[in-house]
Design an enzyme around this catalytic site. Sequence first.
Site, PDB file in Angstrom:
ATOM      1  N   HIS A  35       0.847  -1.201   0.000  1.00 25.25           N
ATOM      2  CA  HIS A  35       0.000   0.000   0.000  1.00 25.25           C
ATOM      3  C   HIS A  35       0.884   1.255   0.000  1.00 25.25           C
ATOM      4  O   HIS A  35       0.639   2.200  -0.746  1.00 25.25           O
ATOM      5  CB  HIS A  35      -0.861   0.064   1.264  1.00 25.25           C
ATOM      6  CG  HIS A  35      -1.923  -0.978   1.371  1.00 25.25           C
ATOM      7  ND1 HIS A  35      -2.092  -1.750   2.495  1.00 25.25           N
ATOM      8  CD2 HIS A  35      -2.903  -1.371   0.503  1.00 25.25           C
ATOM      9  CE1 HIS A  35      -3.112  -2.563   2.329  1.00 25.25           C
ATOM     10  NE2 HIS A  35      -3.618  -2.370   1.126  1.00 25.25           N
ATOM     11  N   LYS A  59     -18.209  -5.995   7.043  1.00 21.35           N
ATOM     12  CA  LYS A  59     -17.032  -6.878   7.062  1.00 21.35           C
ATOM     13  C   LYS A  59     -16.317  -6.796   8.407  1.00 21.35           C
ATOM     14  O   LYS A  59     -16.111  -5.719   8.943  1.00 21.35           O
ATOM     15  CB  LYS A  59     -16.082  -6.438   5.937  1.00 21.35           C
ATOM     16  CG  LYS A  59     -15.162  -7.518   5.436  1.00 21.35           C
ATOM     17  CD  LYS A  59     -14.489  -7.061   4.140  1.00 21.35           C
ATOM     18  CE  LYS A  59     -12.977  -7.130   4.256  1.00 21.35           C
ATOM     19  NZ  LYS A  59     -12.305  -6.490   3.133  1.00 21.35           N
ATOM     20  N   ARG A 108      -2.030  -5.725  -8.630  1.00 18.65           N
ATOM     21  CA  ARG A 108      -0.976  -6.685  -8.341  1.00 18.65           C
ATOM     22  C   ARG A 108      -0.836  -7.721  -9.450  1.00 18.65           C
ATOM     23  O   ARG A 108       0.242  -8.128  -9.792  1.00 18.65           O
ATOM     24  CB  ARG A 108      -1.266  -7.416  -7.022  1.00 18.65           C
ATOM     25  CG  ARG A 108      -0.977  -6.602  -5.814  1.00 18.65           C
ATOM     26  CD  ARG A 108      -1.683  -7.132  -4.628  1.00 18.65           C
ATOM     27  NE  ARG A 108      -3.122  -6.971  -4.781  1.00 18.65           N
ATOM     28  CZ  ARG A 108      -3.975  -6.949  -3.782  1.00 18.65           C
ATOM     29  NH1 ARG A 108      -3.543  -7.116  -2.563  1.00 18.65           N
ATOM     30  NH2 ARG A 108      -5.255  -6.771  -3.994  1.00 18.65           N
TER      31      ARG A 108
HETATM   32  P1  ADP Z   1      -9.640  -3.259  -0.912  1.00 18.00           P
HETATM   33  O1  ADP Z   1     -10.309  -4.142   0.078  1.00 18.00           O
HETATM   34  O2  ADP Z   1     -10.457  -2.109  -1.382  1.00 18.00           O
HETATM   35  O3  ADP Z   1      -8.934  -3.970  -2.057  1.00 18.00           O
HETATM   36  P2  ADP Z   1      -7.088  -2.963   0.287  1.00 18.00           P
HETATM   37  O4  ADP Z   1      -6.799  -2.290   1.574  1.00 18.00           O
HETATM   38  O5  ADP Z   1      -6.861  -4.427   0.212  1.00 18.00           O
HETATM   39  O6  ADP Z   1      -8.533  -2.557  -0.055  1.00 18.00           O
HETATM   40  O7  ADP Z   1      -6.238  -2.296  -0.867  1.00 18.00           O
HETATM   41  C1  ADP Z   1      -6.297  -0.927  -1.152  1.00 18.00           C
HETATM   42  C2  ADP Z   1      -5.581  -0.633  -2.461  1.00 18.00           C
HETATM   43  O8  ADP Z   1      -4.219  -1.008  -2.391  1.00 18.00           O
HETATM   44  C3  ADP Z   1      -6.156  -1.383  -3.653  1.00 18.00           C
HETATM   45  O9  ADP Z   1      -6.066  -0.545  -4.781  1.00 18.00           O
HETATM   46  C4  ADP Z   1      -5.232  -2.568  -3.798  1.00 18.00           C
HETATM   47  O10 ADP Z   1      -5.214  -3.060  -5.121  1.00 18.00           O
HETATM   48  C5  ADP Z   1      -3.914  -1.902  -3.444  1.00 18.00           C
HETATM   49  N1  ADP Z   1      -2.944  -2.866  -2.969  1.00 18.00           N
HETATM   50  C6  ADP Z   1      -3.068  -3.732  -1.959  1.00 18.00           C
HETATM   51  N2  ADP Z   1      -1.950  -4.460  -1.791  1.00 18.00           N
HETATM   52  C7  ADP Z   1      -1.077  -4.034  -2.751  1.00 18.00           C
HETATM   53  C8  ADP Z   1       0.241  -4.403  -3.135  1.00 18.00           C
HETATM   54  N3  ADP Z   1       0.891  -5.373  -2.514  1.00 18.00           N
HETATM   55  N4  ADP Z   1       0.818  -3.737  -4.167  1.00 18.00           N
HETATM   56  C9  ADP Z   1       0.132  -2.767  -4.798  1.00 18.00           C
HETATM   57  N5  ADP Z   1      -1.120  -2.386  -4.500  1.00 18.00           N
HETATM   58  C10 ADP Z   1      -1.714  -3.012  -3.494  1.00 18.00           C
END
Ligand code: ADP
Length: 182
Positions: A35, A59, A108
């Site tokens: 992130h 959730k 990803r």
């Molecule tokens: P959501 O539940 O909305 O997917 P997340 O907190 O899992 O929320 O992710 C928020 C954002 O960060 C999303 O755009 C997700 O694709 C991106 N993201 C999560 N993990 C990674 C990673 N390892 N590399 C790049 N982007 C990521």
Amino acid sequence: MTARPAAGPPDGPEGWNLVRRVVCPGSFDPVTNGHLDIISRASRLYDEVIVAVLINISKQTLFTTDERVEMLREATSAYPNVRVARFHGLIVDFCKENDVSAIVRGLRAVSDFESEQMMSQMNYRLAGVETLFMTTNPLYAFLRSSLIKEIATYGGDVSGLVPDQVLERLRARLGPGAPSSG
Ligand code: ADP
């Protein structure tokens, strides 16, 4: 003839948002270095980045909204143009309220693409809000919050994958001696 979106962007320069403000929405339960990679890269490209933490009503999350916000604030404190907010409901409403013209999402793998594409098209249809995709840094392509929690639950080492203060909170919440660890 192609129909224009009901609420598309304006035709002329007047009305364009001069502050290039984008939003990185997500659950961030908890924030990972994947992130942070996306957030920091966005902060170099745009004037302002708002990290919008979803208040999950349906959730179950490991960390409360306040904890998730706090961890993000600490982890992004080095970036003066990044601020952390919370939202519930539609992200496009958050965008309208905060004068945000685009959503930044991390991709990803191909498996992320299908749902992200539908969501971005829906958000454009709803409110003319654009979505910009950034491909993940290959170092973090395998990283997702749910996997971090699973590994941490079984005592696996997730150092280097999350900020240090997140590591400490994971240990306190899930490690041996944690209140609910039995
Ligand atoms: P959501 O539940 O909305 O997917 P997340 O907190 O899992 O929320 O992710 C928020 C954002 O960060 C999303 O755009 C997700 O694709 C991106 N993201 C999560 N993990 C990674 C990673 N390892 N590399 C790049 N982007 C990521």
